[in-house]
Design a protein around this motif. Structure first.
Motif, PDB file in Angstrom:
ATOM      1  N   ASN A   6      -4.307  11.694  -4.192  1.00 35.89           N
ATOM      2  CA  ASN A   6      -4.430  10.345  -3.985  1.00 35.89           C
ATOM      3  C   ASN A   6      -4.871   9.644  -5.291  1.00 35.89           C
ATOM      4  O   ASN A   6      -4.370   8.635  -6.114  1.00 35.89           O
ATOM      5  CB  ASN A   6      -5.154   9.730  -2.980  1.00 35.89           C
TER       6      ASN A   6
ATOM      7  N   SER B  88      -2.689   7.598  -8.124  1.00 32.19           N
ATOM      8  CA  SER B  88      -3.441   5.989  -8.510  1.00 32.19           C
ATOM      9  C   SER B  88      -3.504   5.997 -10.069  1.00 32.19           C
ATOM     10  O   SER B  88      -3.661   4.865 -10.506  1.00 32.19           O
ATOM     11  CB  SER B  88      -4.628   5.953  -8.020  1.00 32.19           C
TER      12      SER B  88
ATOM     13  N   GLY C   4      -7.965   1.049  -4.620  1.00 31.01           N
ATOM     14  CA  GLY C   4      -7.193   1.490  -3.267  1.00 31.01           C
ATOM     15  C   GLY C   4      -8.412   2.003  -2.306  1.00 31.01           C
ATOM     16  O   GLY C   4      -9.550   1.602  -2.473  1.00 31.01           O
TER      17      GLY C   4
ATOM     18  N   TRP D 179      -1.573  -0.433  -4.500  1.00 33.32           N
ATOM     19  CA  TRP D 179      -2.664   0.466  -4.489  1.00 33.32           C
ATOM     20  C   TRP D 179      -2.390   1.606  -3.486  1.00 33.32           C
ATOM     21  O   TRP D 179      -1.633   1.543  -2.562  1.00 33.32           O
ATOM     22  CB  TRP D 179      -3.863  -0.370  -3.903  1.00 33.32           C
ATOM     23  N   CYS D 180      -3.398   2.571  -3.637  1.00 31.61           N
ATOM     24  CA  CYS D 180      -3.168   3.824  -2.690  1.00 31.61           C
ATOM     25  C   CYS D 180      -3.923   3.623  -1.661  1.00 31.61           C
ATOM     26  O   CYS D 180      -5.255   3.448  -1.812  1.00 31.61           O
ATOM     27  CB  CYS D 180      -3.608   5.086  -3.831  1.00 31.61           C
TER      28      CYS D 180
ATOM     29  N   PHE E 127      -0.624   0.678 -10.100  1.00 33.12           N
ATOM     30  CA  PHE E 127      -1.689   0.727  -9.070  1.00 33.12           C
ATOM     31  C   PHE E 127      -2.727  -0.048  -9.529  1.00 33.12           C
ATOM     32  O   PHE E 127      -3.930   0.535 -10.056  1.00 33.12           O
ATOM     33  CB  PHE E 127      -1.956   2.280  -8.723  1.00 33.12           C
TER      34      PHE E 127
ATOM     35  N   ASN F 257       0.981  -1.059  -0.143  1.00 36.80           N
ATOM     36  CA  ASN F 257      -0.196   0.008  -0.070  1.00 36.80           C
ATOM     37  C   ASN F 257       0.800   1.026  -0.239  1.00 36.80           C
ATOM     38  O   ASN F 257       1.726   1.297   0.800  1.00 36.80           O
ATOM     39  CB  ASN F 257      -0.924  -0.235   1.364  1.00 36.80           C
TER      40      ASN F 257
END
Ligand code: OSB
Ligand code: MG
Length: 370
Positions: A301, A305, A314, A287-288, A310, A260
Motif C-alpha cells: 500500500n 500510494s 490514505g 487515496w489508498c 494519490f 478509494n
C-alpha cells in the motif's frame, strides 16, 4: 521471469484491538501470503480478503481455493517478460480480485527485486513521502472515540476517518467536530444506508466533513449519484469500484468525487494504475484504502500510494497500530509529521519479511512447483 514456484501460507495474527465496522467486528486475522520465486529471487504478496464475506464476497478460504485450484495451475511454469503480463492469464477467472491481487503483487515485488529497483519506482511513483491518515472503528462510547482521535492526532496523523452506521452518525460527527474544530475528518459507512436516509447526510453536511465513503449499497452507483446531487459533502466510493471501467462509469454519472483504491479490491497493480489514471484524467483525487494488512500488504500500500494522483491521505498507517510484532523488518513507521517514507532499497515487501516469524505464525502452507 519464470514462475518456478509459488507458496501459499496462512498466518493467524491477532489485532491489538478489535476493529468494528457497520458489517461486523474483527480481531483474529487469517492472513494469506503468496510467495513467488523464479528460482533465484522471491516476491511476496498478501491476499487482503477478510475472514467472512462481509466487506466483499471473498474470504481467506475462497481465495485459497481459487488460488490453489485455478490461478496457480494457470500460471505455474509460465515465462513472463514482466509482472503485467500475468493479466491475460487471469482474465478468464471472473471476480476473486483479492486472490488475483495477492499473486499479481508478488510478481511485481519479484520483478522489482530482479531489476534491483525499488517497487515504488518501478510502478512510476513520484511520492517519496506519503501522507497518512487513520481509520478508527466504531467505539463503545463517544468519549472513547474522542480519546482515540486525540491520540492519533498527537501521533501526527493527517486525517481522521471514523466508521459510521445508523445510530452512530450525526451526533457522533457533531461531537467530534466540536472537540476537534480543525482536523480533516471523514466518515465511512460501508454501505449501511439507503437513499431514504438522505436527511441524515444533509444533517452531517454542516460539519465540514471531507467525504462520506460508500454510504449506499456495495454494488450501487446510480443511487449514489442521486445522493450526491442532494448533498454538498463529496461522496467517495470504495466497495462499488472494482476496475478502471467502474470508475469511468461512476464518475460519468456523478456518483462520486473521490475514489478509494485498494489493491485487493481491484485485482492488483495493473488495474490500480489504470483506475488511478482514469481518475487523474477526470480531476478526481484518489487515496489508498487499507484492509487491516500485515506488513507485506502494508508495504504494498505504501508503494501504491507513491503514484501522483494519490493526493489525499490514505488509510495507510503504522504497523504498531495493528500488531505487537509485524512480519516485516523494520516495521512500517509514521513520522511525527504523519508521513511514511518509501524504502529506497531494491525490491518491495519481500525484501523485508521476517521468515522466522512468518514460520511461527503459519497454520497451513502449500507449495506448488514446476
Ligand atoms: O472500508 O475501508 C474499509 C477495514 C476492513 C474492511 C474495510 C475497510 C477497513 C478499514 C480499515 O477502514 C483500514 C485499515 O486501517 O487498514
Ligand atoms: Mg471503506
Amino acid at each position: 521471469m519464470l514462475i518456478k514456484q509459488i507458496e501459499l501460507r496462512e498466518l493467524r495474527m491477532r489485532l491489538l484491538n478489535p476493529f468494528e465496522t457497520s458489517f461486523g467486528v474483527t480481531q483474529d486475522r487469517r492472513i494469506v501470503l503468496v510467495k513467488v520465486t523464479d528460482g533465484m529471487q522471491v516476491g511476496y504478496g498478501e491476499v487482503t480478503a477478510g475472514e467472512g464475506p462481509f466487506y466483499s464476497h471473498e474470504t481467506s478460504e475462497t481465495a485459497w481455493h481459487v488460488l490453489r485450484d485455478f490461478i496457480i495451475p494457470t500460471i505455474l511454469g509460465k515465462e513472463l517478460a514482466d509482472a503485467q503480463e500475468v493479466g491475460p492469464y487471469l482474465r478468464a477467472i471472473r471476480g476473486h480480485n483479492m486472490a488475483k491481487a495477492g499473486v499479481e503483487a508478488a510478481l511485481w515485488d519479484l520483478e522489482a527485486t530482479m531489476k534491483g529497483v525499488s517497487l515504488w519506482k518501478l510502478l512510476g511513483g513520484i511520492r517519496e513521502c506519503i501522507d497518512c491518515g487513520v481509520s478508527i472503528g466504531i467505539q463503545p462510547s463517544i468519549d472513547r472515540l474522542l480519546a482515540t482521535i486525540d491520540k492519533e492526532v498527537s501521533s501526527g496523523y493527517r486525517r481522521i476517518k471514523i466508521k459510521i452506521k445508523p445510530g452512530w452518525d450525526v451526533e457522533v460527527i457533531r461531537q467530534v467536530r466540536a472537540a476537534f474544530p480543525k482536523i480533516r475528518l471523514m466518515g465511512d459507512a460501508n454501505s449501511a444506508y439507503t437513499l431514504s436516509d438522505v436527511d441524515i447526510f444533509r444533517k452531517m453536511d454542516k460539519y465540514d466533513v471531507m467525504m462520506f465513503e460508500q454510504p449506499l449499497h456495495y454494488e450501487d452507483i446510480v443511487d449514489h449519484a442521486e445522493l450526491q446531487k442532494q448533498i454538498d459533502t463529496p461522496i467517495c466510493l470504495d466497495e462499488s469500484i472494482h476496475s478502471a471501467d467502474d470508475a469511468r462509469k461512476a464518475i460519468k454519472i456523478g456518483a462520486c468525487k473521490i475514489i478509494n483504491i485498494k489493491l485487493g479490491r481491484v485485482g492488483g497493480y495493473t488495474e490500480a494504475r489504470s483506475l488511478h489514471d482514469v481518475c487523474r484524467d477526470n480531476g478526481v483525487p484518489v487515496w489508498c484504502g487499507g484492509m487491516l494488512e500485515s506488513g507485506v500488504g502494508r508495504l504494498h500500500n505504501v508503494a501504491l500510494s507513491s503514484l501522483e494522483n494519490f493526493s489525499l491521505p490514505g488509510d495507510v498507517s503504522a504497523s504498531n497500530r495493528y500488531w505487537t510484532e509485524d512480519i516485516v523488518h523494520p516495521p512500517v513507521e509514521v513520522s511525527p509529521e504523519g508521513l511514511i517514507t518509501q524504502r529506497s532499497g531494491p525490491g518491495g515487501p519481500g525484501f523485508y519479511v521476517k521468515e522466522d516469524l512468518i514460520e511461527r505464525l503459519t497454520v497451513r502452507c502449500q507449495i506448488f512447483s514446476v
